[in-house]
Structure formats: C-alpha cells, structure tokens
Design a protein around this motif. Sequence first.
Motif, mmCIF file in Angstrom:
data_model
loop_
_atom_site.group_PDB
_atom_site.id
_atom_site.type_symbol
_atom_site.label_atom_id
_atom_site.label_comp_id
_atom_site.label_asym_id
_atom_site.label_seq_id
_atom_site.Cartn_x
_atom_site.Cartn_y
_atom_site.Cartn_z
ATOM 1 N N ILE A 32 0.845 -1.205 0.000
ATOM 2 C CA ILE A 32 0.000 0.000 0.000
ATOM 3 C C ILE A 32 0.875 1.247 0.000
ATOM 4 C CG2 ILE A 32 -1.848 1.231 1.172
ATOM 5 C CD1 ILE A 32 -2.543 -1.594 -0.035
ATOM 6 N N GLU A 33 1.937 1.224 0.788
ATOM 7 C CA GLU A 33 2.868 2.353 0.806
ATOM 8 C C GLU A 33 3.551 2.507 -0.555
ATOM 9 O OE1 GLU A 33 6.615 4.109 3.469
ATOM 10 O OE2 GLU A 33 5.662 2.190 4.026
ATOM 11 N N GLU A 34 3.844 1.399 -1.194
ATOM 12 C CA GLU A 34 4.495 1.442 -2.508
ATOM 13 C C GLU A 34 3.561 2.010 -3.578
ATOM 14 O OE1 GLU A 34 5.972 -2.559 -3.011
ATOM 15 O OE2 GLU A 34 7.106 -2.417 -1.125
ATOM 16 N N ILE A 35 2.292 1.645 -3.525
ATOM 17 C CA ILE A 35 1.313 2.206 -4.464
ATOM 18 C C ILE A 35 1.222 3.722 -4.281
ATOM 19 C CG2 ILE A 35 -1.129 2.298 -5.115
ATOM 20 C CD1 ILE A 35 -1.350 -0.648 -4.243
ATOM 21 N N GLU A 36 1.136 4.154 -3.038
ATOM 22 C CA GLU A 36 1.000 5.586 -2.767
ATOM 23 C C GLU A 36 2.231 6.364 -3.221
ATOM 24 O OE1 GLU A 36 0.064 5.690 1.387
ATOM 25 O OE2 GLU A 36 -1.978 4.924 1.088
ATOM 26 N N LEU A 37 3.424 5.785 -3.032
ATOM 27 C CA LEU A 37 4.640 6.445 -3.513
ATOM 28 C C LEU A 37 4.659 6.491 -5.035
ATOM 29 C CD1 LEU A 37 7.413 7.724 -3.113
ATOM 30 C CD2 LEU A 37 8.384 5.402 -3.029
ATOM 31 N N ALA A 38 4.278 5.400 -5.690
ATOM 32 C CA ALA A 38 4.246 5.379 -7.153
ATOM 33 C C ALA A 38 3.342 6.484 -7.693
ATOM 34 C CB ALA A 38 3.776 4.010 -7.643
ATOM 35 N N ASP A 39 2.243 6.734 -7.009
ATOM 36 C CA ASP A 39 1.342 7.820 -7.396
ATOM 37 C C ASP A 39 2.015 9.177 -7.211
ATOM 38 O OD1 ASP A 39 -1.354 8.886 -8.078
ATOM 39 O OD2 ASP A 39 -1.336 9.574 -6.001
ATOM 40 N N ARG A 40 2.678 9.376 -6.092
ATOM 41 C CA ARG A 40 3.304 10.675 -5.795
ATOM 42 C C ARG A 40 4.434 11.005 -6.772
ATOM 43 N NH1 ARG A 40 2.926 8.887 -0.452
ATOM 44 N NH2 ARG A 40 5.187 8.562 -0.293
ATOM 45 N N VAL A 41 5.171 9.998 -7.221
ATOM 46 C CA VAL A 41 6.288 10.277 -8.135
ATOM 47 C C VAL A 41 5.855 10.286 -9.603
ATOM 48 C CG1 VAL A 41 8.023 9.420 -6.523
ATOM 49 C CG2 VAL A 41 7.061 7.853 -8.239
ATOM 50 N N ALA A 66 -8.115 -1.748 -3.960
ATOM 51 C CA ALA A 66 -9.122 -0.906 -3.303
ATOM 52 C C ALA A 66 -8.490 -0.079 -2.188
ATOM 53 C CB ALA A 66 -10.248 -1.770 -2.745
ATOM 54 N N ALA A 67 -7.604 -0.717 -1.405
ATOM 55 C CA ALA A 67 -6.901 0.018 -0.347
ATOM 56 C C ALA A 67 -5.995 1.082 -0.952
ATOM 57 C CB ALA A 67 -6.094 -0.944 0.517
ATOM 58 N N GLY A 68 -5.352 0.750 -2.065
ATOM 59 C CA GLY A 68 -4.470 1.692 -2.729
ATOM 60 C C GLY A 68 -5.205 2.850 -3.368
ATOM 61 N N ALA A 69 -6.471 2.659 -3.672
ATOM 62 C CA ALA A 69 -7.256 3.709 -4.328
ATOM 63 C C ALA A 69 -7.544 4.881 -3.397
ATOM 64 C CB ALA A 69 -8.578 3.134 -4.849
ATOM 65 N N VAL A 70 -7.635 4.612 -2.117
ATOM 66 C CA VAL A 70 -8.149 5.603 -1.174
ATOM 67 C C VAL A 70 -7.266 6.840 -1.072
ATOM 68 C CG1 VAL A 70 -8.798 5.999 1.223
ATOM 69 C CG2 VAL A 70 -9.359 3.822 0.131
ATOM 70 N N ASN A 71 -5.951 6.652 -0.991
ATOM 71 C CA ASN A 71 -5.045 7.791 -0.779
ATOM 72 C C ASN A 71 -4.212 8.132 -2.011
ATOM 73 O OD1 ASN A 71 -5.778 8.252 1.943
ATOM 74 N ND2 ASN A 71 -4.489 6.560 2.591
ATOM 75 N N THR A 72 -4.646 7.713 -3.179
ATOM 76 C CA THR A 72 -3.954 8.079 -4.416
ATOM 77 C C THR A 72 -4.854 8.986 -5.243
ATOM 78 O OG1 THR A 72 -4.726 6.031 -5.475
ATOM 79 C CG2 THR A 72 -2.520 6.006 -4.502
ATOM 80 N N LYS A 73 -4.246 9.704 -6.182
ATOM 81 C CA LYS A 73 -4.999 10.708 -6.939
ATOM 82 C C LYS A 73 -5.010 10.472 -8.447
ATOM 83 C CE LYS A 73 -4.023 14.422 -3.590
ATOM 84 N NZ LYS A 73 -4.920 13.795 -2.655
ATOM 85 N N GLN A 74 -3.899 9.997 -9.019
ATOM 86 C CA GLN A 74 -3.771 9.936 -10.474
ATOM 87 C C GLN A 74 -3.517 8.531 -11.019
ATOM 88 O OE1 GLN A 74 -4.331 12.604 -12.351
ATOM 89 N NE2 GLN A 74 -4.544 13.956 -10.577
ATOM 90 N N ILE A 75 -2.818 7.707 -10.279
ATOM 91 C CA ILE A 75 -2.336 6.440 -10.814
ATOM 92 C C ILE A 75 -3.479 5.480 -11.113
ATOM 93 C CG2 ILE A 75 -2.014 5.233 -8.600
ATOM 94 C CD1 ILE A 75 0.801 4.388 -9.766
ATOM 95 N N THR A 98 -16.303 -1.464 -8.177
ATOM 96 C CA THR A 98 -16.197 -0.849 -6.852
ATOM 97 C C THR A 98 -14.872 -0.092 -6.717
ATOM 98 O OG1 THR A 98 -17.577 -2.602 -5.887
ATOM 99 C CG2 THR A 98 -16.198 -1.310 -4.362
ATOM 100 N N ILE A 99 -13.774 -0.687 -7.204
ATOM 101 C CA ILE A 99 -12.482 0.021 -7.207
ATOM 102 C C ILE A 99 -12.569 1.257 -8.090
ATOM 103 C CG2 ILE A 99 -10.017 -0.148 -7.764
ATOM 104 C CD1 ILE A 99 -10.319 -3.214 -7.332
ATOM 105 N N ASP A 100 -13.305 1.155 -9.181
ATOM 106 C CA ASP A 100 -13.480 2.309 -10.068
ATOM 107 C C ASP A 100 -14.193 3.447 -9.342
ATOM 108 O OD1 ASP A 100 -12.651 2.969 -12.698
ATOM 109 O OD2 ASP A 100 -14.741 2.981 -13.385
#
Length: 349
Positions: A32-41, A66-75, A98-100
């Motif tokens: 989950i942390e890796e998904i969020e970082l991938a989004d930020r970079v 689904a967990a990764g969707a919550v705190n990401t914006k673009q990815i 649902t993830i969509d």
Amino acid sequence: MIELGISTFGETTFLEETGKPITHQERIRNMIEEIELADRVGLDVYAVGEHHREDFAVSAPEIILAAGAVNTKQIRLSSAVTILSSIDPVRVYQQYATIDALSNGRAEIMAGRGSFVESFPLFGYDLSDYDALFDEKLDMLLAIKDKVNLNWSGKYTQTVTNRPVYPRAVQDDFPIQIATGGNPYSTQRIAELGLPIVYAIIGGHPKAFRQLIKMYRQVGRLKGHDVSKMTVSAHSWGWLSDDKEKAEREYFYPTKQLVDAVSKDRPHWRALTYEDYLQSIGEEGAMFVGDADTVADKLIRVIEDLGLDRFMLHLPVGSMPHEETLKAIKIYGEEVAPRVREYFATKMV
C-alpha cells in the motif's frame, strides 16, 4: 504518449540479509505504501497479480487495489492478472467497478489464464477445461460490461436470465485488457476481439515479440476493429539503484530465489546461473536492471523496437527490503520516467 508503471505479485521469498522470508501480512502492508509512492512520483499505473502460493502474498488483488485507491490521486490501478478461468466474472466486474468508484475512474481489469494452476483445484475447476473456461468467462465478462441486465447461457458458467449487475463502472468504456506470455493463438484470439493486449516479457530477447505484435495489429485491422484502442503493453522484471553495479549485484539473489522455486514446478525452466543472469540484464536481455541512465536507455530502445503504448516494470521480482524498494520506485518515477517520456514527446513533434 507512453505510459510507465509497476507490476508486482507481492513476492515473499527469502531476504539475502536475514535468510528469512517477509511475512504475507508485512508484504501486503508494504504494498500500500508502494502504491502511494508510485502515485506521488508520477507513475501511470500500478498492477497487482493474483497467486495462490506461499511465495506470493496476494491472492485477492482487488482488495490491495481498493486500499491503494483511497489515498492516491492519479495512478491507474489494475490487476496483473485476474485469473479469470477460476473466478466468477460477475464478481470480477462488481469488484473492479467498486475500485473504479473508490478511485473515481482509475480501475482496470487485466485478465489472464494465469501462469500457475493452483487456483483450479482450490476452487474446484478441472484443468482439462483450461482454455474453454477462460474463453467462456471472458465472453461473459464482456457481456456484463456491455449491458446492465445480463442474459447469459453458460456451459462452464451459470445461466443468468435478465438480471442486473451492479455497481456499474464509473468509466463508460471500462478497460479490460488481456495478458499473455506470447502464445500465438492467444495473440490472435485477443486481436479478433479487438481487446488491448499485455505481454509478459520475462526471458529471451524482447525483439522476439515484434512479429507477434505485428500479427496482433494486422488481425485487428482485418476484423474491422479500431486499432487505436488496441493498445500494446508489456511487463518485464527489473530493479533500480543509484549505482549500476550495486543494482546488478543485489538483484541476483532475489531473482535466483524466485526462478529456482518456479523451476521445480516447470520442466521448461531451470535454476538460474550467474551467467544466465548477466545475459538477461545485458543490452539484449529481458531484464531492466541498473541505475537510472541504464534502465532509461534500455526502456527507450525496447519501447521503440516493439511500438509499445505502456510498459510496466515488475519491481521487485523476488523479495527486497521495503526501504530499498521504495528507493527504486522513487528513481523510476523521478529520474527514469521523465527521461523516457521526454524522448517520445520529442519524437512526436
């Protein structure tokens, strides 16, 4: 423009520095942390595979996404793959719709037969129906995407009479792409359906896929599909560090761990030697390992050679310390991706 992203299976092989594996629970939390970082970079896509083995933590990628969707914006968030042969297509659509919703239109389904067969006995399917199950379930999934009310008569699936499937995806043309290891029949079938294709290029020479990609596009045109929607993606193993030799040195151990484990189940695989490894990470090999310059140069060459629309670096292929994985994602997003994008943007001018 080329899209760049990450694929992962949540590997849990032994760590070189401790001699112990990462637990499934820890690996899942780390992802989950890796998904969020991938989004930020600024990476474009993060894709999570489904497996039912001890050396992979993820059996339910839709929950990770689904967990990764919550705190990401673009990815964009995709499976890699959903083993469609051993799951109900109705549930697949509902889960990814649902993830969509959670991501406000960033979910994708990447369907495939799966590179392992553990899910078949686990969910009560017969391996002798391997191809027929996938073909029928894919047709059913496409029917669900097409209309709210499902009318379906199945041989390997349930029969459904005029029943609605909810929730519906946010995206009008909900992305469903098909993954393959490079089987010509699979390529032809995907092209006949006009669906986006994803190649797993994990061995040999990437240029070997050029003829398959050419056939895919030719068949799509002959069938009257809009070839602009028939995107071609690939994923390959790789690793990044700020030092080329360090990346090459530290990536051998986890790669050997995974290859040697898989080779016990697959007669056409063999234990990985250091000579094989050096060939794979070399200029003509299928792995992308090194510093930012090395990986960017190789990416540009392979993307251009194959005419790819999207590339996903499988990172990591075996277990690596979480902090090192975060550093690799940072280098990929902040140094490699801008250089690759700039090259292709310049070519389009």
